[in-house]
Scaffold this motif. Structure first.
Motif, PDB file in Angstrom:
ATOM      1  N   GLU A   1       0.837  -1.212   0.000  1.00  0.00           N
ATOM      2  CA  GLU A   1       0.000   0.000   0.000  1.00  0.00           C
ATOM      3  C   GLU A   1       0.870   1.259   0.000  1.00  0.00           C
ATOM      4  O   GLU A   1       0.651   2.178  -0.780  1.00  0.00           O
TER       5      GLU A   1
ATOM      6  N   PHE B   1       1.578   4.054  -3.073  1.00  0.00           N
ATOM      7  CA  PHE B   1       1.305   5.494  -2.966  1.00  0.00           C
ATOM      8  C   PHE B   1       2.563   6.332  -3.183  1.00  0.00           C
ATOM      9  O   PHE B   1       2.541   7.357  -3.856  1.00  0.00           O
TER      10      PHE B   1
ATOM     11  N   THR C   1      -0.642   7.134   3.176  1.00  0.00           N
ATOM     12  CA  THR C   1      -1.714   6.169   2.937  1.00  0.00           C
ATOM     13  C   THR C   1      -2.833   6.279   3.971  1.00  0.00           C
ATOM     14  O   THR C   1      -3.962   5.899   3.699  1.00  0.00           O
TER      15      THR C   1
ATOM     16  N   GLY D   1      -4.826   9.421   0.690  1.00  0.00           N
ATOM     17  CA  GLY D   1      -4.246   8.079   0.592  1.00  0.00           C
ATOM     18  C   GLY D   1      -5.327   7.035   0.401  1.00  0.00           C
ATOM     19  O   GLY D   1      -5.216   6.140  -0.444  1.00  0.00           O
TER      20      GLY D   1
ATOM     21  N   LEU E   1      -5.774   4.615  -2.748  1.00  0.00           N
ATOM     22  CA  LEU E   1      -5.669   3.165  -2.511  1.00  0.00           C
ATOM     23  C   LEU E   1      -6.946   2.446  -2.912  1.00  0.00           C
ATOM     24  O   LEU E   1      -6.894   1.344  -3.470  1.00  0.00           O
TER      25      LEU E   1
END
Lengths: 460, 385
Positions: A22, A26, B37, B42, B46
Motif C-alpha cells: 500500500e 502510494f 496512505t 491516501g 488506494l
C-alpha cells in the motif's frame, strides 16, 4: 531486504517504516502524469540523527535514497527512479526559532508552509513568510530546495534568495551547517562566507538531505490591497510588468490568463498585491502603481479592474486554494504543471506557445506567471487539466507537458522542477563544462551514487 | 463499489488533513501514523488502486481503511466542492466491500458478532441496560413528551453511565416530561453502519423505528451525538417520523432559569465539539450557549474549534476497535495538550465517547491534577472538580 527493513526499524521505530504494497504504491507516484517508480521502503525519520543513520545504512548497503517533502511538485521528483528508500521528511516539522529582530525563522525541513503560516499568525502577527501557491501541506524544505517562489517574491525574489542557512546530511552521512549558523548561534545570513548553499539548491535531492532551514521573514502589514490591471495585448505585458514592478511597492505580482469564463479568454490579468502600515501609505502605493501604467490607461489599452473590497480577499488568499480546483475541471483529479523560469521579455512568446500547444493537444489549460523581484525574471506556468481515469487524456497532458518544456527552452527559458526528460533537455543545452562540474561535485559528495540517482544524469 | 466514480478525482493536495488555519494535522489517523496512505487522499488513491487490482486485499489495507475516525474533517476542508461531500461515504463504501469479502480486521468482526449475539459491543446482557439509572428514579417511557435514548456507551460504560445519570437528573430537575426504554432499549447502530455493515444497521434501525412507533414516540432525545446523527439522518430513510434532539438542545431551553443554575467557583472551561454534533450536523452554538449561561464559567476556545475541532479519535468505530490505538500522537492526547495550553481547568464534552477517550488520555498524559473532563450536564449540576 528483510535485514535492511529490520535495520530501518531500529533507526526510526517500527511504526515509521514500511515495505507494504500500500505504501509502496502510494509513494511510487505523485499527482502528475509521470510513470510510477516503486520504492522498496518508506521511512519517516524524526530527527537529523535518524536521517544520518539512514544515510549511513544506505551507503553501507549501496541503496538509493530519495528524500520527499509533500510530493506536490507534479513532476515526479520524489519518485525513487531506481527504487530503494523514500525518506518522507514530514515528521520533522518543528518550528525551532523565530527571531523578531532579525526577521528569520528556523524550522525543520519537513515543516509545512501552512504550519509556519499559522504559527506566525498566532505568535508573531507582525511577521510573515513568503507562502507559495502550492497547497499548505507543501514543506518549507521542499519548496526552498526546488527554487520555489511565492506571495512575497516581488519583494524578496525566489525563496532560495530568502534562505539564510541550512543544516544538511551529506550523502556520506556527515552533518553540515551552511551559512552564518556554521559560525554563529544566529541563523541570520549566508553572507559573508563562501556560499555553499548552492550545493543543495535545485539539485533534486541528489546532493544530500536538508534537515533544518532558516528563512527570512517579512513585515505583515495591517492593510493589504490588490489592484488588477487587465489588458488584451500580450505584446505589451512585459512593459506593463516592468513599470508595475519598477515602482517597488508590490509584494506579489502575478499574471493570470485563462480561457474560462469565455468572455475573459484572451485577457491578461496582472494582479498586484501590496501592503501598507497606514491608509496614507496605501493610497500612495496605489497612486504609484496607477501612475506607472497611466500611458496604457490613457491609450485605453488596459485599465484597472473595479473590485469590491469583499472580492479582494479571494484574490489575495495565500495559498490560493482556487488554483488547486483546476484539477477538477474535467472531473478527473489532475493537472500537469510546467513552470519555466524566463526573462520577462519573452512573456508574449511564452503565452502564445502555451495556447498553441494546448490547442494542438486538445487539453484544457490555464496559464500565468509570477514575477520574481522587481521584474528581474518570472516563473511562467502552464497547467493542463486531465482526467486521471482516462489514459488517453493522461497521455495528452503528458505530451503537452513535454512539448511545453521544449518550447520553454527554445524561447530562452528553463523548466522549473524539471522531471527527467526536461532535465535531459536542459543538459543538452547546458554548457558542457557546467554539466561536468555538476558531475564532479556529485561524485565528490556522493561517491556511492546513492542520492536520488537517475536525476541530472546523462542517460546511459 | 458505491462512490467509486469520485475516487480518481482526488488530487492528493492535502487540504483534507488540515484545519482551516493549517496549524497542524487534523486527521486523526494521519496524525497517528503519518504515512500518506493513512490520510483521506491516501485512502482515495488506494481504493482506486484496489478496485483496479493494482493492490490486493490485505490486513494492512483493511487497517488503513478502518483507522479512519469518520470525523468529517476531510469533508469539511476538501477544496473540491463537487465531490467533497462524499469522501467519507466512499471510505464507508470501501469498508462495506471488505465486509462483503470477509476481509475485515478481527476486532471489527468481533464487534459485529457482539452486536448480533448480545445486542451491544460490551457483550453484556441487555437486561443490564438500565443499570445506569438505578437509584435515581428515572421513569420508563409510557407516553411522555420525550424518549431519552441512552445508547450503548451510556448504558454499559462506567464513564458513559455517569454522564447518563447527570443528563437524566438534570432533565428531571428542569421538569422535562421524559422516559427511558431501560431494558427494552437497543443499539442505535451508528457505529455498525460506519464500520461497513449496512445490512445489520438496517435491521437495527428498522427495529428501533418499529419499537418507537408502537410506543407512540414522537420526540427522541439522545445522550450521544452518534445516536443523534443516526436517528436524525439515517433513520428517516427507513420510515422514521419522530423528531430527534441531542440532550444539549433540551438543556439550552432552560438556560434562562437562573435560579436553577449554580456556580460558586470561577472556572475556565474549553469545549470540545463532538464530530457528530459539530461537523456532521453543523451545531456548534448550542453547547456554547449553555456554557456561557452557567454562572462562574469562563469559556475559552482552543485554536481548533467548531468545524476545525480535532476529533477525540473515538469515531468511526475506533472507540470499540481501537485500531487507531494510543501513543503520544493519538488525537485524544494531542487534544488534551491543546486544552491545557489554553489554561482550561475543564475540558467540556457532550458525548460519552469523547468523555471516555479524554479521561484515558489525561491519565496517559499524567495530567490528572491539571485538567478534568466534564460533560455539559455535569457542569450544570456543578459537578466540576
Amino acid at each position: 531486504m528483510e535485514k535492511i527493513y529490520q535495520e530501518l526499524k531500529k533507526i526510526v521505530g517500527d511504526q515509521y517504516v514500511s515495505n507494504q504494497p500500500e505504501e509502496r504504491f502510494f509513494y511510487s507516484r505523485d499527482g502528475g502524469t509521470t510513470e510510477p517508480c516503486f520504492p522498496d521502503f518508506i521511512v519517516m525519520p524524526g530527527s537529523t540523527e535518524e536521517v544520518q543513520k539512514i544515510v549511513l545504512l544506505a551507503n553501507e548497503r549501496k541503496i538509493p535514497i530519495t528524500p520527499m517533502g509533500a510530493a506536490l511538485v507534479l513532476s515526479g521528483l520524489s519518485r525513487p527512479l531506481r527504487g530503494g528508500i523514500v525518506v518522507d521528511m514530514k515528521r520533522m516539522d518543528r518550528i525551532l526559532e523565530v527571531n523578531e529582530f532579525s526577521r528569520f525563522a528556523v524550522v525543520e525541513a519537513g515543516t509545512s508552509e501552512g504550519k509556519l503560516q499559522a504559527y506566525l499568525k498566532k505568535h508573531h502577527p507582525s511577521l510573515k513568510h513568503s507562502v507559495p501557491d502550492a497547497p499548505p501541506m507543501a514543506t518549507i524544505g521542499g519548496n526552498i530546495l526546488i527554487h520555489g517562489s511565492g506571495h512575497l517574491s516581488a519583494l524578496g525574489g525566489f525563496h532560495t534568495e530568502m534562505l539564510n542557512g541550512l543544516e544538511a546530511v551529506l550523502p556520506t552521512g556527515e552533518i553540515v551547517r551552511i551559512g552564518s549558523c556554521s559560525v554563529s548561534p544566529y541563523w541570520f545570513s549566508r553572507a559573508p562566507l563562501p556560499d555553499l548553499a548552492g550545493l543543495f539548491l535545485g539539485w533534486a535531492g541528489t546532493t544530500g538531505i536538508a534537515t533544518k532551514i532558516a528563512i527570512k521573514l517579512y513585515p505583515d502589514r495591517p492593510l493589504n490591497d490588490i489592484d488588477i490591471f487587465v489588458m488584451e495585448d500580450a505584446d505589451s505585458v512585459p512593459d506593463v510588468i516592468r513599470r508595475l514592478s519598477g515602482t517597488a511597492v508590490a509584494e506579489d505580482i502575478t499574471a493570470i490568463m485563462t480561457p474560462v469564463p469565455e468572455w475573459a479568454s484572451g485577457f491578461q490579468m496582472i494582479n498586484v498585491i501590496y501592503g501598507a502600515e497606514s491608509k496614507r501609505e496605501q493610497v500612495l502605493k496605489r497612486d504609484l502603481l496607477r501612475e506607472s501604467v497611466k500611458k496604457y490607461i490613457k491609450d485605453k489599452v488596459g485599465g484597472f479592474m473595479p473590485l469590491y473590497s469583499d472580492m479582494k480577499g479571494r484574490f489575495m488568499e495565500a495559498p490560493a486554494s482556487q488554483l488547486v480546483r483546476f484539477a477538477d475541471v474535467k472531473k478527473g483529479g489532475g493537472f500537469e504543471y510546467v513552470g519555466a523560469i524566463m526573462p520577462i521579455e519573452v512573456f508574449p512568446d511564452a503565452y502564445r506557445k502555451g495556447l498553441e500547444i494546448a490547442e494542438r493537444n486538445g487539453v484544457t489549460y490555464s496559464t500565468g506567471a509570477r514575477i520574481i523581484g522587481l521584474g528581474h525574471t518570472m516563473m511562467f506556468f502552464y497547467a493542463y487539466a486531465f482526467n486521471r481515469a482516462d489514459p488517453i487524456d493522461v497521455k495528452k497532458a503528458q505530451k503537452a507537458l513535454e512539448e511545453t518544456n521544449e518550447a520553454a527552452l527554445t524561447i530562452g527559458g528553463i523548466p522549473w522542477k524539471a522531471e527527467v526528460p526536461a532535465q535531459q533537455g536542459i543538459i543538452r543545452r547546458m554548457d558542457p563544462n557546467t554539466f561536468k562540474l555538476m558531475g564532479r561535485i556529485r561524485q565528490t559528495l556522493d561517491p556511492n551514487g546513492i542520492m536520488n540517482p537517475g536525476n541530472w544524469e546523462v542517460p546511459s | 463499489m458505491k462512490y467509486q466514480e469520485i475516487l480518481h478525482r482526488c488530487f492528493r493536495c492535502g487540504y483534507c488533513k488540515l484545519p482551516s488555519s493549517y496549524k497542524d494535522i487534523n486527521c486523526p489517523s494521519y496524525l497517528k501514523y503519518r504515512f500518506e496512505t493513512y490520510s483521506p487522499g491516501g485512502r482515495m488513491w488506494l481504493l482506486k488502486a484496489w478496485l483496479d487490482e493494482e493492490i490486493k486485499t490485505s490486513p494492512h489495507f483493511a487497517e488503513i481503511l478502518y483507522s479512519c475516525a469518520a470525523c468529517g474533517n476531510c469533508v469539511e476542508h476538501c477544496v473540491f466542492p463537487k465531490f467533497k461531500a462524499d469522501l467519507l461515504n466512499a471510505f464507508v463504501a470501501g469498508r462495506e466491500e471488505l465486509v462483503d469479502q470477509g476481509a475485515i480486521p478481527g476486532i471489527v468482526s468481533d464487534y459485529f458478532k457482539a452486536i448480533q449475539l448480545y445486542g451491544n459491543p460490551y457483550k453484556l446482557p441487555e437486561e443490564k441496560r438500565d443499570a445506569w439509572a438505578e437509584g435515581i428514579g428515572v421513569p420508563c417511557y409510557t407516553n411522555e413528551e420525550f424518549l431519552l435514548y441512552i445508547g450503548c456507551p451510556g448504558s454499559f460504560d462506567e464513564r458513559g453511565q455517569k454522564m447518563a445519570r447527570a443528563v437524566a437528573s438534570l432533565l428531571a430537575k428542569f421538569e422535562v416530561s421524559f422516559g427511558i426504554l431501560g431494558k427494552e432499549e437497543h443499539c442505535d447502530g451508528n457505529e455498525v453502519k460506519i464500520l461497513g455493515e449496512s445490512g445489520l444497521f438496517e435491521v437495527l434501525a428498522r427495529n428501533n423505528i418499529e419499537q418507537f412507533r408502537k410506543k407512540g414516540v414522537k420526540k427522541v432525545v439522545t445522550l450521544s451525538p452518534h445516536a443523534y446523527h443516526a436517528m436524525r439522518n439515517e433513520y428517516p430513510k427507513y420510515g422514521a417520523e419522530f423528531e430527534v434532539f441531542h440532550y444539549t438542545h433540551l438543556l439550552a431551553r432552560f438556560m434562562d432559569k437562573g435560579d436553577l443554575l449554580h456556580g460558586n467557583s470561577r472556572i475556565k472551561v474549553t469545549f470540545h465539539d463532538p464530530c457528530y454534533l459539530g461537523r456532521h450536523n453543523a451545531d456548534y452554538y448550542t453547547p456554547r450557549t449553555i456554557l456561557n449561561a452557567v454562572p462562574g464559567i469562563e469559556l475559552v476556545e482552543m485554536d481548533r474549534n467548531k468545524g476545525d475541532a480535532l476529533c477525540c479519535g473515538g469515531g468511526g468505530g475506533n472507540f470499540f476497535t481501537d485500531i487507531l490505538g494510543s501513543g503520544t500522537e493519538s488525537s485524544s492526547r494531542v487534544r488534551i495538550r491543546e486544552a491545557i495550553e489554553v489554561g482550561a481547568d475543564i475540558l467540556a464534552v457532550a458525548c460519552p465517547k469523547c468523555a471516555k477517550m479524554f479521561e484515558d488520555a489525561i491519565k496517559a498524559e499524567d495530567q490528572e491534577d491539571k485538567i478534568k473532563v466534564r460533560d455539559i450536564a455535569e457542569i450544570i449540576l456543578d459537578e466540576r472538580l
